[in-house]
Write a protein that holds these residues in place. Structure first.
Motif, short mmCIF file in Angstrom:
data_model
loop_
_atom_site.label_atom_id
_atom_site.label_comp_id
_atom_site.label_asym_id
_atom_site.label_seq_id
_atom_site.Cartn_x
_atom_site.Cartn_y
_atom_site.Cartn_z
N PRO A 83 0.81 -1.22 0.00
CA PRO A 83 0.00 0.00 0.00
C PRO A 83 0.84 1.27 0.00
CG PRO A 83 0.02 -0.98 2.18
CD PRO A 83 0.71 -1.96 1.27
N LEU A 84 0.37 2.26 -0.70
CA LEU A 84 0.93 3.61 -0.67
C LEU A 84 0.03 4.42 0.26
CD1 LEU A 84 2.98 5.70 -1.80
CD2 LEU A 84 1.34 6.14 -3.64
N VAL A 85 0.52 4.74 1.45
CA VAL A 85 -0.31 5.37 2.47
C VAL A 85 0.14 6.81 2.68
CG1 VAL A 85 -0.74 3.16 3.60
CG2 VAL A 85 1.16 4.59 4.37
N PRO A 86 -0.79 7.71 3.04
CA PRO A 86 -0.41 9.11 3.24
C PRO A 86 0.30 9.31 4.58
CG PRO A 86 -2.75 8.82 3.65
CD PRO A 86 -2.24 7.50 3.14
N LEU A 87 1.26 10.22 4.58
CA LEU A 87 1.90 10.69 5.80
C LEU A 87 1.70 12.20 5.89
CD1 LEU A 87 5.42 8.94 5.91
CD2 LEU A 87 3.35 8.26 7.11
N HIS A 343 10.98 10.32 17.34
CA HIS A 343 9.96 11.35 17.13
C HIS A 343 8.97 10.97 16.02
CE1 HIS A 343 13.32 13.57 19.06
NE2 HIS A 343 12.32 14.15 19.71
N GLY A 344 9.07 9.74 15.50
CA GLY A 344 8.25 9.36 14.36
C GLY A 344 6.76 9.38 14.64
N GLU A 345 6.36 8.91 15.82
CA GLU A 345 4.93 8.88 16.13
C GLU A 345 4.37 10.29 16.28
OE1 GLU A 345 3.69 4.94 18.41
OE2 GLU A 345 5.43 5.89 19.35
N ALA A 346 5.13 11.18 16.93
CA ALA A 346 4.65 12.55 17.11
C ALA A 346 4.58 13.30 15.79
CB ALA A 346 5.55 13.29 18.10
N GLY A 349 2.89 9.97 13.04
CA GLY A 349 1.94 8.95 13.46
C GLY A 349 2.38 7.55 13.13
N ARG A 350 3.69 7.33 13.00
CA ARG A 350 4.22 6.04 12.57
C ARG A 350 5.45 5.65 13.39
NH1 ARG A 350 1.32 3.07 8.58
NH2 ARG A 350 -0.13 4.58 7.69
N VAL A 351 5.64 4.34 13.54
CA VAL A 351 6.89 3.80 14.06
C VAL A 351 7.67 3.26 12.87
CG1 VAL A 351 7.97 2.09 15.57
CG2 VAL A 351 5.84 3.21 16.27
N PHE A 352 8.92 3.67 12.74
CA PHE A 352 9.74 3.29 11.58
C PHE A 352 10.82 2.30 11.99
CE2 PHE A 352 8.59 7.83 10.70
CZ PHE A 352 7.72 7.59 9.64
#
Length: 431
Positions: A83-87, A343-346, A349-352
């Protein structure tokens, strides 16, 4: 279509031969003699990843016995989403390539290659031994894809102590027709051993050796498909080209995007994100191409000091000045990887995972330079594979995907071996 060696254009073979052989006799890598031309509207009737792959790869399979099985191969191998998801912020997306059985992008190419090799074996009846060097994710994907397949054996080599604990567990949890060796060295040592074995005429004839690293066309070609699929979806909904930031070590995944763009897919700029192994950033900033010993980093699957697919990149761009001007290549140190993950979640909204974090940091730099175009970072692995790095930084446990959890529940074992060729050669002779 025929395929030639990067070192001798006169050395040409069919696709099945190139897949079975892995490496050309002269040590070069196989490349297509021509590249087909597409535009986005050629795929108007194709929605799924498998359908796009089938149309895209038809010219590459033309005139080969595998062509009759291409539709089945695509449907079987590419049966999970990309999937190509928006960030956030706007004009930013993420291409998620970690939804396969081993939670890494390598699943796409490994499953496709395994399906191809099954068909090749059904035609010639030969029993083959597949060699694969891995810096973390490739070996598990190949082992999973080939596990239990008749007349196919796999030997996985990984650098002992330089993959994550969960990666190491995956690599050794298969058994049966999968032999896993933990090498006292780095990834470049593993890659060297594979290349030496493939160049050994006696071993090649006795064991019918082939490769499943990114040097294999059977992995490279299908990886073009998810870039085609994502860029076509973007073109349909937003118009224009989609630019990508791709984490890279051995250059296979990035080269797939580059080939897809050369074939006419609506792909714009391609930025290469590496870790502290700076061979590619140094080259694209003007230094001579100089392979070096790899450094151990948090993004371990990219700990490569001698990217094999650079040879293909030079074939594609024989003019060095043109090549240097075509791509952005930037390195991200461990401190930058930690900062993005923490700081990815803040921010997003993602954990990388650490590798995806490299791509995110490079995109942040691109944005800081004022580029507001549509970009997608390529997420190459699920963060749960790197819990010892990720969880202390995010402050909580990362949920393990169900497929990965199943592999982690199996017992795991790997044989130790040194980094010298002769012991490895002797171990292969015992198979």
């Amino acid at each position: 279509m025929n395929y030639a060696s990067t070192r001798n254009p006169a050395t040409q073979v069919g696709l099945s031969h190139a897949l079975a052989q892995g490496l050309a006799d002269d040590g070069g890598l196989y490349v297509p003699c021509t590249l087909p031309a597409f535009n986005a509207r050629d795929f108007d009737a194709d929605d799924s990843l498998a359908d796009v792959a089938h149309r895209l790869l038809q010219p590459f399979f033309a005139d080969d016995p595998l062509a009759a099985h291409l539709s089945e191969i695509c449907t079987t191998a590419l049966d999970f989403p990309a999937p190509l998801v928006p960030l956030t912020p706007a004009h930013t997306g993420m291409l998620e390539l970690f939804h396969g059985p081993t939670a890494a992008f390598k699943d796409f190419g490994a499953r496709f290659l395994a399906a191809c090799m099954q068909q090749v074996g059904a035609t010639d009846g030969l029993e083959r031994t597949i060699l694969v060097a891995t810096s973390g994710d490739t070996g598990a994907a190949v082992a999973d894809a080939f596990h239990g397949k008749p007349k196919l054996r796999v030997v996985v080599l990984y650098p002992d102590g330089r993959v994550s604990p969960r990666q190491a567990h995956q690599l050794g949890c298969f058994g049966d027709n999968i032999l896993t060796l933990r090498v006292a060295g780095n990834f470049d040592d593993c890659q060297r051993l594979v290349k030496q074995a493939l160049a050994d005429a006696g071993l090649r004839s006795r064991l019918c050796l082939s490769s499943a690293n990114s040097i294999s066309l059977g992995r490279l070609l299908p990886q073009m498909s998810y870039y085609a699929h994502a860029s076509i979806r973007h073109w349909r909904t937003r118009g224009g080209e989609l630019n990508f930031v791709i984490p890279t070590g051995n250059l296979g995944n990035a080269l797939a995007a580059i080939l897809a763009r050369r074939c006419g897919l609506p792909i714009g700029d391609i930025a290469l994100a590496t870790n502290a192994n700076r061979v590619l950033p140094d080259y694209f900033s003007g230094s001579a191409y100089q392979p070096m010993a790899s450094l151990a980093t948090l993004a371990n699957a990219m700990d490569v000091g001698a990217p094999s697919n650079f040879e293909r990149l030079r074939w594609l761009y024989p003019d060095e000045q043109a090549l240097r001007g075509e791509f952005i290549a930037e390195a991200v140190e461990d401190a930058g990887i930690r900062e993005v993950i923490a700081h990815g979640e803040a921010r997003y909204g993602r954990v990388f995972c650490p590798h995806t974090a490299c791509a995110v940091r490079v995109l942040e730099r691109i944005r800081e330079r004022g580029d507001s175009r549509d970009w997608a970072v390529v997420a190459t692995a699920h963060p749960a594979k790197f819990e010892q790095v990720v969880e202390p930084l995010v402050g909580h446990a990362v949920e393990v995907p169900a497929a990965l959890a199943m592999l982690l529940d199996r017992p795991s074992q790997a044989e130790p071996i040194g980094a010298d060729f002769e012991p490895f050669r002797e171990r292969l002779r015992l198979i």
